[in-house]
Design a protein around this motif. Structure first.
Motif, PDB file in Angstrom:
ATOM      1  N   CYS A 134      19.589   2.056  -3.969  1.00  0.00           N
ATOM      2  CA  CYS A 134      18.273   2.003  -3.669  1.00  0.00           C
ATOM      3  C   CYS A 134      17.455   2.615  -4.519  1.00  0.00           C
ATOM      4  O   CYS A 134      16.269   2.417  -4.667  1.00  0.00           O
ATOM      5  CB  CYS A 134      18.261   2.782  -2.257  1.00  0.00           C
ATOM      6  N   CYS A 138      14.086   6.495  -4.426  1.00  0.00           N
ATOM      7  CA  CYS A 138      14.539   5.886  -3.332  1.00  0.00           C
ATOM      8  C   CYS A 138      13.566   4.615  -2.913  1.00  0.00           C
ATOM      9  O   CYS A 138      12.584   4.902  -2.594  1.00  0.00           O
ATOM     10  CB  CYS A 138      15.306   6.496  -2.295  1.00  0.00           C
ATOM     11  N   THR A 167      15.345   4.645   6.578  1.00  0.00           N
ATOM     12  CA  THR A 167      16.406   4.407   5.833  1.00  0.00           C
ATOM     13  C   THR A 167      17.533   4.145   7.084  1.00  0.00           C
ATOM     14  O   THR A 167      18.852   4.069   6.665  1.00  0.00           O
ATOM     15  CB  THR A 167      17.090   5.607   5.379  1.00  0.00           C
TER      16      THR A 167
END
Length: 211
Positions: free
Chosen positions: A113, A166, A200
């Motif tokens: 990521c 990320c 996430t």
């Protein structure tokens, strides 16, 4: 060649955030993802070494790549407590410090990521894996539902700047197959469960092999 990354604010925050996840199911996820690993292993983005206790006995050695200086120091401490021999090295996913066909297994856990160039990183993974090698991965990915995916893309306007690069909207599992891998196993799930999921929350655990 040094590729050291200094992101001390994120490096101090991440172990505290990760501790909650580990206590609420991530340890089991890591063990599941690492179960197929064997032989000589290259772990990319080892962080502070959370995977180290979960390597199975079929693993003979682990070379753990971590570019962030503070996290790498913590990983070196964790390596002394690991269940298998672990060597921690500096490096980035887009330029792995390894020869062609050098490893039986590559491990990626919540790192694809954040690599700057996902295609380049996967190309490097393909390069260092032996033809019969395997890629074990545990990653959060873009949701398959349109509404959640739109939410993730909006979050990504800010999220990378506060979370060490990320990105929550990457289609990592699709990128893996596009990079020349055959998917042997893929399990999708939401973590943690809840009515108000984090951006996430969509996760995958998988196993892929070079084509």
């Amino acid at each position: 060649m040094k590729h050291e990354v200094n992101n001390p604010r994120f490096a101090r925050m991440y172990p505290r955030l990760a501790a909650w996840a580990e206590a609420n199911g991530a340890q089991e996820h890591r063990a599941e993802a690492l179960a197929p690993a064997s032989g000589q292993v290259l772990e990319i983005g080892a962080g502070h070494g959370l995977n180290f206790p979960h390597y199975p006995s079929a693993v003979s050695s682990v070379t753990a790549v971590e570019p962030e200086a503070t996290l790498r120091d913590l990983a070196e401490e964790a390596a002394h407590r690991a269940s298998v021999p672990v060597t921690v090295v500096d490096g980035i996913a887009e330029q792995l410090p390894a020869a062609d066909d050098a490893f039986d297994t590559v491990v990626c856990s919540m790192v694809l990521c954040s690599v700057r160039d996902l295609a380049a990183a996967l190309s490097e993974i393909h390069r260092v894996l032996r033809p019969d090698g395997r890629l074990c991965f545990y990653e959060h990915v873009r949701a398959r539902t349109a509404g959640f995916a739109r939410y993730q893309r909006a979050v990504d306007l800010l999220w990378p700047h506060i979370s060490g690069g990320c990105r929550v909207s990457r289609r990592t599992e699709i990128a893996i197959t596009q990079a020349g891998f055959t998917m042997k196993h893929l399990r999708r799930f939401r973590f943690p469960e809840g009515r108000n999921p984090a951006p996430t929350a969509p996760f995958v655990i998988g196993l892929a092999q070079p084509r």
